[in-house]
Design a protein around this motif. Structure first.
Motif, PDB file in Angstrom:
ATOM      1  N   TRP A 165      10.379 -14.666  -0.787  1.00 64.23           N
ATOM      2  CA  TRP A 165       8.939 -14.658  -0.494  1.00 64.23           C
ATOM      3  C   TRP A 165       8.491 -13.281   0.021  1.00 64.23           C
ATOM      4  O   TRP A 165       7.461 -12.753  -0.411  1.00 64.23           O
ATOM      5  CB  TRP A 165       8.618 -15.739   0.537  1.00 64.23           C
ATOM      6  N   ASN A 168       8.374 -10.740  -2.873  1.00 63.52           N
ATOM      7  CA  ASN A 168       7.187 -10.905  -3.711  1.00 63.52           C
ATOM      8  C   ASN A 168       5.922 -10.490  -2.963  1.00 63.52           C
ATOM      9  O   ASN A 168       4.985  -9.938  -3.574  1.00 63.52           O
ATOM     10  CB  ASN A 168       7.072 -12.352  -4.186  1.00 63.52           C
ATOM     11  N   LEU A 169       5.877 -10.747  -1.647  1.00 63.74           N
ATOM     12  CA  LEU A 169       4.711 -10.360  -0.854  1.00 63.74           C
ATOM     13  C   LEU A 169       4.546  -8.845  -0.840  1.00 63.74           C
ATOM     14  O   LEU A 169       3.430  -8.322  -1.010  1.00 63.74           O
ATOM     15  CB  LEU A 169       4.854 -10.896   0.574  1.00 63.74           C
ATOM     16  N   LYS A 171       5.607  -6.642  -3.038  1.00 64.51           N
ATOM     17  CA  LYS A 171       5.185  -6.180  -4.349  1.00 64.51           C
ATOM     18  C   LYS A 171       3.716  -6.499  -4.601  1.00 64.51           C
ATOM     19  O   LYS A 171       2.986  -5.689  -5.198  1.00 64.51           O
ATOM     20  CB  LYS A 171       6.062  -6.812  -5.424  1.00 64.51           C
ATOM     21  N   MET A 172       3.269  -7.663  -4.155  1.00 66.88           N
ATOM     22  CA  MET A 172       1.873  -8.038  -4.360  1.00 66.88           C
ATOM     23  C   MET A 172       0.940  -7.127  -3.569  1.00 66.88           C
ATOM     24  O   MET A 172      -0.091  -6.670  -4.082  1.00 66.88           O
ATOM     25  CB  MET A 172       1.658  -9.494  -3.934  1.00 66.88           C
ATOM     26  N   SER A 175       0.743  -3.844  -5.318  1.00 64.28           N
ATOM     27  CA  SER A 175      -0.020  -3.932  -6.567  1.00 64.28           C
ATOM     28  C   SER A 175      -1.517  -3.929  -6.309  1.00 64.28           C
ATOM     29  O   SER A 175      -2.298  -3.614  -7.217  1.00 64.28           O
ATOM     30  CB  SER A 175       0.377  -5.192  -7.340  1.00 64.28           C
ATOM     31  N   GLU A 176      -1.938  -4.275  -5.105  1.00 70.62           N
ATOM     32  CA  GLU A 176      -3.353  -4.239  -4.730  1.00 70.62           C
ATOM     33  C   GLU A 176      -3.799  -2.848  -4.278  1.00 70.62           C
ATOM     34  O   GLU A 176      -4.926  -2.683  -3.822  1.00 70.62           O
ATOM     35  CB  GLU A 176      -3.614  -5.250  -3.612  1.00 70.62           C
TER      36      GLU A 176
END
Length: 419
Positions: A165, A168-169, A171-172, A175-176
């Motif tokens: 988790w 992925n957090l 990377k997210m 990506s923003e």
């Protein structure tokens, strides 16, 4: 963007960070690596204005942290997940932080859901496990919806699902278009999460490049070759053929051969011509952990006495025994041939009278035999020879322990935040 220029921090006689310059750009996850005591935590504290640099400066978006208006809404950080009042519930802890920064209470419930603590929001944080504390610390960092985020060991204490988790957090968030700066000792996780690396050792910059370039610059590719285990003569035959063709062959602990200097098609053709059957022929690319260990071996302060490199001094230009000096390439004058040695390889045994790589002095040559006519004990019975005095008992407790390297800096017993 985070930018450090000539950053230096001293605690008395201890220099925790020295002349450190780097940039952390938005839109990517930047890993911050280094051995224990290398200055990672001190650097992060200076970025956040918790420690004042002795020299140099660091800015966030072009401004020092202390000059940022409403800094919690621009910068979020997780440095110590235990920095929570144990008597407060998770929700009240976040609510107090939100009220200080003018953040609406609805955002508190939102981040509690993001980190998965919505069902324990009313429980006191003193009863939280290590992993739950980490999730609460991440929630506090996300509270102001900042554009710059710093995390120090964010996956500490998390289970595999929690680690996935966090990965992925991160990377997210990147990506923003956010700036994400993550410090961790888990090389396997950094290889899956980070795209860029900043590596320091003993407070100085060692590397600032992408993960792919870092691995390529600090490791040597090789081929793994395996022959039938029931036919050792074929293994010996193949070793001879590859060596004669200009390759370098080394045995691995599992019985395979490590071959460098020859391409895979050439190895296959040589084996076919020699009528040697191959059970395995595969390229090997070093992992981030292997490349990291190769670069930072000389910057480790605390090493077990059981470690093969514990007694070795640093070699020329910062190279350890078996390593190539930084910036050197195989085949260059004065550079040892073959692949760089990794941690579980022992350096080759020295020859008598030759200098030992990484150790001051040389190995003494064995004494010449004394002629019988000059030996006063040659004609005497064995029991007539004087007995050697017993060796003195070693002082201190026996057994392996942790020792500080000889190159330790005086005054290194600084507070923990001087890491």
């Amino acid at each position: 963007m985070i930018e450090a220029v000539g950053l230096t921090k001293r605690y008395g006689a201890k220099t925790a960070v020295y002349n450190l310059s780097f940039q952390v750009r938005p839109g990517t996850v930047t890993g911050f690596l280094g051995p224990n005591g290398s200055g990672k935590s001190t650097t992060m504290r200076m970025i956040l204005g918790l420690d004042r640099p002795t020299a140099g400066h660091v800015t966030i978006g072009g401004h020092p942290f202390r000059e940022l208006p409403n800094a919690p809404r621009q910068v979020g950080a997780l440095l110590d997940a235990k920095a929570v009042h144990g008597g407060r519930s998770a929700r009240n802890h976040l609510l107090s932080l939100a009220q200080l920064s003018g953040i609406p209470a609805s955002r508190v419930d939102e981040v509690l859901g993001v980190v998965g603590l919505q069902d324990v929001a009313k429980r006191r944080s003193s009863g939280f496990s290590l992993g739950m504390g980490q999730r609460l610390g991440i929630a506090a960092a996300l509270l102001g919806d900042p554009q710059v985020l710093l995390f120090d060991e964010p996956v500490n204490g998390l289970d595999p699902e929690g680690i996935l988790w966090v990965r992925n957090l991160m990377k997210m968030l990147a990506s923003e278009g956010r700036t994400v700066f993550v410090s961790s000792h888990l090389m396997s996780e950094m290889a899956l999460t980070a795209e860029h690396l900043i590596v320091i050792g003993r407070g100085q910059l060692l590397s600032d490049m992408s993960v792919r370039d870092f691995i390529a610059a600090n490791s040597a590719g090789f081929a793994r070759v395996r022959t039938p285990q029931t036919e050792p003569q074929q293994r010996e035959k193949l070793t001879t053929v590859l060596t004669e063709a200009g390759g370098r062959v080394m045995s691995e602990p599992d019985g395979a051969l490590r071959v460098t200097g020859l391409a895979l098609p050439q190895i296959s053709d040589l084996a076919h011509e020699a009528d040697v059957r191959l059970w395995e022929l595969a390229p090997h690319q070093a992992s981030l952990e292997e490349a990291y260990m190769q670069m930072t071996q000389a910057a480790v302060d605390y090493r077990s006495t059981d470690d093969q490199l514990a007694g070795f001094q640093q070699g020329p230009q910062g190279a350890l025994p078996g390593q190539l000096p930084p910036g050197s390439a195989p085949g260059a004058p004065g550079v040892p041939q073959g692949p760089p040695q990794l941690g579980w390889y022992a350096p080759p045994p020295p020859q008598p009278g030759q200098p030992h790589p990484g150790v001051r002095g040389s190995v003494p040559a064995p004494p010449a035999p004394v002629p019988a006519d000059q030996n006063p004990y040659a004609q005497q019975a064995p029991e007539a020879a004087p007995a050697a005095p017993p060796a003195p008992a070693p002082a201190g407790p026996a057994g392996p322990g942790l020792t500080k390297n000889d190159d330790s800096t005086p005054g290194s017993d600084t507070p923990e935040d001087a890491r």
